[in-house]
Motif scaffolding. Structure first.
Motif, PDB file in Angstrom:
ATOM      1  N   ALA A 168      38.588  42.713  33.373  1.00 43.02           N
ATOM      2  CA  ALA A 168      38.947  41.327  33.670  1.00 43.02           C
ATOM      3  C   ALA A 168      37.686  40.572  34.064  1.00 43.02           C
ATOM      4  N   LEU A 169      37.708  39.269  33.821  1.00 43.48           N
ATOM      5  CA  LEU A 169      36.604  38.399  34.215  1.00 43.48           C
ATOM      6  C   LEU A 169      37.224  37.254  35.020  1.00 43.48           C
ATOM      7  N   PRO A 170      36.991  37.230  36.353  1.00 49.12           N
ATOM      8  CA  PRO A 170      37.671  36.255  37.222  1.00 49.12           C
ATOM      9  C   PRO A 170      37.620  34.825  36.670  1.00 49.12           C
ATOM     10  N   GLY A 171      38.775  34.188  36.622  1.00 51.56           N
ATOM     11  CA  GLY A 171      38.842  32.786  36.215  1.00 51.56           C
ATOM     12  C   GLY A 171      38.767  32.551  34.716  1.00 51.56           C
ATOM     13  N   HIS A 172      38.744  33.604  33.923  1.00 50.12           N
ATOM     14  CA  HIS A 172      38.619  33.476  32.465  1.00 50.12           C
ATOM     15  C   HIS A 172      39.751  34.234  31.767  1.00 50.12           C
ATOM     16  N   THR A 173      40.035  33.859  30.536  1.00 53.13           N
ATOM     17  CA  THR A 173      41.002  34.611  29.737  1.00 53.13           C
ATOM     18  C   THR A 173      40.351  35.082  28.440  1.00 53.13           C
ATOM     19  N   PHE A 174      41.004  36.060  27.824  1.00 47.97           N
ATOM     20  CA  PHE A 174      40.498  36.656  26.584  1.00 47.97           C
ATOM     21  C   PHE A 174      41.429  36.279  25.440  1.00 47.97           C
ATOM     22  N   ARG A 175      40.871  35.640  24.441  1.00 51.82           N
ATOM     23  CA  ARG A 175      41.667  35.375  23.245  1.00 51.82           C
ATOM     24  C   ARG A 175      41.410  36.542  22.278  1.00 51.82           C
ATOM     25  N   VAL A 176      42.391  37.441  22.198  1.00 52.99           N
ATOM     26  CA  VAL A 176      42.214  38.669  21.406  1.00 52.99           C
ATOM     27  C   VAL A 176      42.323  38.327  19.923  1.00 52.99           C
TER      28      VAL A 176
ATOM     29  N   ASN B 287      34.187  28.642  30.815  1.00 51.36           N
ATOM     30  CA  ASN B 287      34.535  27.353  31.419  1.00 51.36           C
ATOM     31  C   ASN B 287      34.810  27.474  32.914  1.00 51.36           C
ATOM     32  N   HIS B 288      34.185  28.451  33.564  1.00 52.91           N
ATOM     33  CA  HIS B 288      34.393  28.636  35.006  1.00 52.91           C
ATOM     34  C   HIS B 288      33.070  29.064  35.615  1.00 52.91           C
ATOM     35  N   PRO B 289      32.133  28.094  35.783  1.00 57.35           N
ATOM     36  CA  PRO B 289      30.752  28.430  36.150  1.00 57.35           C
ATOM     37  C   PRO B 289      30.646  29.230  37.447  1.00 57.35           C
ATOM     38  N   GLY B 290      29.670  30.120  37.465  1.00 62.40           N
ATOM     39  CA  GLY B 290      29.435  30.959  38.633  1.00 62.40           C
ATOM     40  C   GLY B 290      28.696  32.218  38.215  1.00 62.40           C
ATOM     41  N   VAL B 291      28.668  33.167  39.118  1.00 55.80           N
ATOM     42  CA  VAL B 291      28.131  34.493  38.810  1.00 55.80           C
ATOM     43  C   VAL B 291      29.262  35.474  39.089  1.00 55.80           C
ATOM     44  N   TRP B 292      29.705  36.172  38.043  1.00 53.66           N
ATOM     45  CA  TRP B 292      30.951  36.939  38.121  1.00 53.66           C
ATOM     46  C   TRP B 292      30.741  38.405  37.778  1.00 53.66           C
ATOM     47  N   VAL B 293      31.609  39.221  38.345  1.00 53.02           N
ATOM     48  CA  VAL B 293      31.698  40.617  37.910  1.00 53.02           C
ATOM     49  C   VAL B 293      32.736  40.686  36.800  1.00 53.02           C
TER      50      VAL B 293
ATOM     51  N   SER C  57      23.336  31.072  40.726  1.00 50.35           N
ATOM     52  CA  SER C  57      22.761  32.297  41.275  1.00 50.35           C
ATOM     53  C   SER C  57      23.625  32.745  42.438  1.00 50.35           C
ATOM     54  N   GLY C  58      23.281  33.887  42.998  1.00 50.10           N
ATOM     55  CA  GLY C  58      24.050  34.419  44.117  1.00 50.10           C
ATOM     56  C   GLY C  58      24.663  35.759  43.764  1.00 50.10           C
ATOM     57  N   LYS C  59      25.397  36.284  44.742  1.00 47.61           N
ATOM     58  CA  LYS C  59      26.016  37.592  44.585  1.00 47.61           C
ATOM     59  C   LYS C  59      27.173  37.465  43.574  1.00 47.61           C
ATOM     60  N   PRO C  60      27.264  38.378  42.621  1.00 44.45           N
ATOM     61  CA  PRO C  60      28.381  38.310  41.660  1.00 44.45           C
ATOM     62  C   PRO C  60      29.716  38.511  42.367  1.00 44.45           C
ATOM     63  N   LEU C  61      30.681  37.688  41.988  1.00 47.27           N
ATOM     64  CA  LEU C  61      31.983  37.725  42.666  1.00 47.27           C
ATOM     65  C   LEU C  61      33.032  38.398  41.789  1.00 47.27           C
ATOM     66  N   TRP C  62      33.929  39.098  42.444  1.00 49.78           N
ATOM     67  CA  TRP C  62      35.077  39.722  41.786  1.00 49.78           C
ATOM     68  C   TRP C  62      36.352  39.195  42.400  1.00 49.78           C
ATOM     69  N   ALA C  63      37.368  38.999  41.599  1.00 47.21           N
ATOM     70  CA  ALA C  63      38.697  38.668  42.108  1.00 47.21           C
ATOM     71  C   ALA C  63      39.692  39.385  41.219  1.00 47.21           C
ATOM     72  N   ALA C  64      40.653  40.057  41.837  1.00 45.34           N
ATOM     73  CA  ALA C  64      41.640  40.804  41.051  1.00 45.34           C
ATOM     74  C   ALA C  64      42.489  39.838  40.240  1.00 45.34           C
ATOM     75  N   PRO C  65      42.735  40.136  38.967  1.00 47.53           N
ATOM     76  CA  PRO C  65      43.564  39.250  38.141  1.00 47.53           C
ATOM     77  C   PRO C  65      45.037  39.389  38.500  1.00 47.53           C
ATOM     78  N   PRO C  66      45.875  38.472  38.010  1.00 49.34           N
ATOM     79  CA  PRO C  66      47.324  38.642  38.223  1.00 49.34           C
ATOM     80  C   PRO C  66      47.796  39.921  37.530  1.00 49.34           C
ATOM     81  N   LYS C  67      48.873  40.488  38.025  1.00 48.88           N
ATOM     82  CA  LYS C  67      49.422  41.706  37.418  1.00 48.88           C
ATOM     83  C   LYS C  67      49.764  41.422  35.963  1.00 48.88           C
ATOM     84  N   PHE C  68      49.385  42.322  35.112  1.00 50.73           N
ATOM     85  CA  PHE C  68      49.565  42.064  33.691  1.00 50.73           C
ATOM     86  C   PHE C  68      49.820  43.373  32.957  1.00 50.73           C
ATOM     87  N   HIS C  69      50.815  43.349  32.061  1.00 52.93           N
ATOM     88  CA  HIS C  69      51.128  44.556  31.290  1.00 52.93           C
ATOM     89  C   HIS C  69      50.672  44.396  29.848  1.00 52.93           C
ATOM     90  N   TRP C  70      50.292  45.498  29.260  1.00 56.41           N
ATOM     91  CA  TRP C  70      49.746  45.501  27.908  1.00 56.41           C
ATOM     92  C   TRP C  70      50.866  45.779  26.930  1.00 56.41           C
TER      93      TRP C  70
END
Ligand SMILES: [Cu+2]
Length: 510
Positions: free
Chosen positions: A286-294, A326-332, A355-368
């Motif tokens: 996951a990439l905090p604040g972003h989505t993946f168009r598969v 489209n969600h500027p920052g430094v991300w994990v 710049s700064g420490k890379p941030l992580w945020a858990a995504p919403p629960k999601f099933h594949w």
């Protein structure tokens, strides 16, 4: 210069070096040149002075063991292609033949498998099908026509068994991209990511149950006998079979925070080609604040490209997905599993000017759910024949390892002795109706063919073409394939522990 061209130049230079060594061997006579005779039963080296040694190959891959640096002071020993992990990205053009020289600088026979490509048996890289080994201290030249287009990969295909230095536990994995006439999705740039663990060790724990699928994919008729067999085994005092764990986790061979970040600009559309190069693990990203168009699964464009917050990627699966930055920052950009991520499974995404420490945020629960990427309401034709495949686990039955069976038969460890269990005719369409009587998820794989997912999670579906499918624990699935590539064809679970302890079978064209 595109990456692939620099690799090509490097390969040519390496080829000249090896050609020089070969001619030196000739000068010193047969004694010096043939000190390393190929082992019995292996394909002999080509005779000297043939076209093989006078014309350079398009690509050269050299298998050798050496140190690779995952992070400062985390340098591990691994067998790799060309001294690097992952192996070089090979860019082929669909339907344009390529020649590849594979040198094996190790002391054990090797197989190089072209995963997801419709190649002949002689090239495929499976001794079970009949591909000759690349002899120890020897080499093999292969020529083949890359197809179909899309994201493929190459990896070793030898049995590791209890040896955690062998097979895909090491570093023998590299990406392949076959360029077609049309490329899926609109994007500004491409980034290839190979996910891989290192420093494996055994444990006796049962694997942790995962709820990555929806709707509930468990089938009571499979679960009851599966659980009963496990209970009976544990009641006899048998411990759980061995599982593999890892100490280091990497993306493109670097632990989180130790490689170069992926530098992006706001508004950029980045097409990520993600390969799960693990020997045994299912990964998530996951990439905090972003989505993946598969846009593609296992390199094949999907009928219905939709956006998802999380990617789940089984062993050997590939996902190609576009992320709009489209969600500027430094991300994990990392695995959902906190422990695996904190041990390295991630990579930093850094927006320009941030710049700064890379941030992580858990995504919403999601099933594949693979059917999400299928065309709604589409259906597929009836197969010419259906094969039922039942998969069972015999807890710790093989010297402490779980033994795996397909329709009651464990593939012999000396794979050369296996008689093909399934027979197909060219041009016919076959359906595999798979039932998993174990709690493990199995990333099943069919060699040299693509298949269509036709039923998953109790739902009929059509149009999603793959070469690996995660079969849920105690779950069922159906896949169809057209027998369009004659020759023995291996089917197996891609989890190295499972395939090494029985979970393989052969299809034969008759
Ligand atoms: Cu498996």
């Amino acid at each position: 210069m595109p990456k692939s061209e620099s690799f090509l130049r490097l390969d040519r230079r390496r080829f000249l070096e090896s050609a020089a060594v070969a001619s030196a061997g000739m000068l010193f006579g047969a004694g010096a040149g043939s000190a390393e005779a190929p082992a019995r039963g292996l394909a002999p080296l080509a005779p000297r002075g043939t076209a093989q040694e006078t014309s350079p190959a398009d690509y050269t891959l050299r298998i050798a063991t050496g140190p690779i640096e995952l992070a400062p002071n985390r340098i591990v020993s691994a067998t790799t292609y060309n001294g690097q992990f992952p192996g070089p990205l090979l860019r082929f053009k669909e339907d344009q033949p390529v020649t590849v020289d594979v040198h094996n600088d190790t002391d054990t026979p090797e197989q190089l498998h072209w995963h997801g490509e419709m190649v002949p048996v002689d090239v495929d890289g499976s001794s079970e099908e009949g591909t000759p080994f690349i002899p120890p201290r020897g080499s093999r030249r292969i020529t083949f026509t890359p197809r179909p287009s899309g994201f493929r990969f190459y990896h070793t295909h030898v049995r590791a068994g209890a040896n955690l230095f062998n097979g895909q536990y090491g570093g023998l994995v590299g990406p392949v991209y076959i360029e077609g006439r049309e490329e899926p999705g609109r994007h500004d740039r491409e980034v290839f990511l190979t996910l891989k663990e290192f420093e494996p060790w055994f444990s006796r724990g049962g694997d942790m149950a995962s709820d990555l699928f929806r709707p509930s994919t468990e089938v009571a008729a499979l679960k009851e006998p599966g659980e009963a067999a496990m209970k009976a085994s544990l009641a006899k005092g048998t411990p759980h079979g061995y599982e593999v764990n890892y100490r280091s986790f990497t993306i493109n061979g670097k632990m989180l925070g130790h490689g170069e970040p992926i530098r992006v600009k706001q508004g950029e559309r980045v097409l990520f080609h993600v390969l799960n190069g693990s020997a045994t693990e299912i990964r998530s990203l996951a990439l905090p604040g972003h989505t993946f168009r598969v846009v593609a699964l296992d390199g094949n464009p999907v009928p219905n490209p939709v956006s998802v917050p999380v990617l789940w990627i089984g062993t050997a699966e590939r996902v190609s997905a576009i992320v709009e930055m489209n969600h500027p920052g430094v991300w994990v950009f990392g695995d959902l599993d906190d422990d695996d991520r904190s041990h390295g499974m991630g990579i930093v995404i850094e927006y320009a000017g941030r710049s700064g420490k890379p941030l992580w945020a858990a995504p919403p629960k999601f099933h594949w759910d693979y059917t999400r990427f299928a065309k709604p309401g589409a259906s597929t034709g009836a197969p010419d024949e259906t094969f039922d495949m039942r998969f069972d686990k015999q807890n710790a039955a093989d010297e402490g390892f779980n033994r795996w069976t397909i329709n009651g038969v464990a593939f012999p460890k000396d794979g050369m002795k296996m008689e093909p269990a399934f027979r197909v005719r060219e041009g016919k369409r076959y359906r595999l109706r798979m039932s998993n009587y174990s709690d493990d998820i199995h990333p099943i794989h069919l060699h040299r063919h693509s298949f269509e997912v036709t039923r998953f999670g109790g739902k009929a579906t059509a149009g999603v073409m793959k070469d690996v499918l995660m079969l849920p624990g105690y779950g069922e699935a159906e896949i169809d394939f057209v027998a369009d590539n004659p020759g023995n064809t291996l089917f197996h679970c891609h989890q190295q522990l499972h395939m090494d302890f029985g979970f393989m079978t052969l299809f034969e064209y008759v």
